[in-house]
Design a protein around this motif. Structure first.
Motif, short mmCIF file in Angstrom:
data_model
loop_
_atom_site.label_atom_id
_atom_site.label_comp_id
_atom_site.label_asym_id
_atom_site.label_seq_id
_atom_site.Cartn_x
_atom_site.Cartn_y
_atom_site.Cartn_z
N LYS A 57 -12.47 5.02 -1.87
CA LYS A 57 -12.51 4.54 -0.19
C LYS A 57 -11.03 4.00 0.06
O LYS A 57 -11.23 2.49 0.26
CB LYS A 57 -13.83 3.73 0.01
N PRO A 58 -10.33 4.87 0.28
CA PRO A 58 -8.73 4.04 0.78
C PRO A 58 -9.12 3.26 2.21
O PRO A 58 -9.97 3.74 3.01
CB PRO A 58 -7.91 4.96 0.78
N THR A 104 0.75 -1.33 0.21
CA THR A 104 0.01 0.15 0.04
C THR A 104 1.02 1.23 0.02
O THR A 104 1.90 1.25 0.16
CB THR A 104 -1.04 0.16 1.27
N TYR A 105 0.25 2.19 -0.42
CA TYR A 105 0.88 3.58 -0.36
C TYR A 105 0.17 4.72 0.36
O TYR A 105 -0.85 4.97 0.33
CB TYR A 105 0.96 4.10 -2.04
N LEU A 106 1.07 5.61 0.78
CA LEU A 106 0.54 6.94 1.65
C LEU A 106 0.21 7.94 0.44
O LEU A 106 0.48 7.74 -0.94
CB LEU A 106 1.59 7.52 2.32
N ILE A 107 -0.62 8.91 0.68
CA ILE A 107 -1.18 9.82 -0.21
C ILE A 107 0.00 10.75 -0.96
O ILE A 107 -0.20 10.86 -2.09
CB ILE A 107 -2.26 10.73 0.56
N ARG A 110 -4.53 7.34 5.28
CA ARG A 110 -5.09 6.86 4.16
C ARG A 110 -3.98 5.77 3.59
O ARG A 110 -2.77 6.17 3.50
CB ARG A 110 -5.31 7.70 3.16
N ARG A 111 -4.59 4.62 3.13
CA ARG A 111 -3.22 3.65 2.61
C ARG A 111 -3.93 3.21 1.25
O ARG A 111 -5.29 2.79 1.31
CB ARG A 111 -3.36 2.46 3.52
N TYR A 112 -3.56 3.43 0.09
CA TYR A 112 -3.83 3.17 -1.22
C TYR A 112 -3.23 1.78 -1.74
O TYR A 112 -2.12 1.93 -1.75
CB TYR A 112 -3.63 4.26 -2.19
N SER A 113 -4.10 1.16 -2.49
CA SER A 113 -3.55 -0.24 -2.87
C SER A 113 -3.30 0.09 -4.62
O SER A 113 -3.62 1.19 -4.83
CB SER A 113 -4.61 -1.22 -2.79
#
Length: 141
Positions: A37-38, A10-13, A47-50
């Motif tokens: 919807k992270p 996952t990635y930060l914003i 927030r964690r983005y896949s």
């Protein structure tokens, strides 16, 4: 970039912002508008983005910036059109929701053995906008 317990990267914003060439503010607006919807870190609420989230953001960016959709118009479109149309799904022919597009994809996915959605339905923009009032896009003359 970090790995969660599930093994998914996952990635930060700030990483996502650079990768998709959008401001962090714009990405947060997409979230506030019900388009993404992270996941959230339990400890910090970051927030964690896949990868799936990033793909969604890129498609939303394309629809808004290249095709002239507004956020409100896109929300209506998300509630009215099948997911495989909106997200250019490559596996639509084998997806259970493709066989009957009149039933929302998130309803089909509950009972399907194979659903090629972009990720779990509860994070999909189509599911997030399921309460948007819709009407037929084309009316008979």
């Amino acid at each position: 970039m970090d790995s969660e317990d599930k093994g998914e990267v996952t990635y930060l914003i700030n990483d996502v912002s650079r990768r998709v060439a959008l401001s962090q503010k714009r990405i947060r607006e997409y979230e506030k508008g019900g388009l993404i919807k992270p996941a959230r870190e339990p400890r910090t609420n970051n927030r964690r983005y896949s990868e799936a989230d990033i793909n969604q953001i890129q498609r939303i960016k394309e629809l808004i910036h290249a095709h002239g959709f507004t956020v409100a118009c896109l929300r209506f479109f998300l509630a009215s059109a099948p997911c495989w149309v909106i997200f250019n799904c490559n596996g639509k022919e084998v997806c259970a929701s493709y066989s009957d597009f009149r039933i929302p994809c998130y309803e089909v996915a509950k009972h399907a053995t194979h659903h090629s959605g972009i990720k779990d339905c509860e994070s999909c923009p189509i599911y997030l906008n399921r309460d948007v009032k819709t009407m037929p896009l084309l009316l008979k003359p």
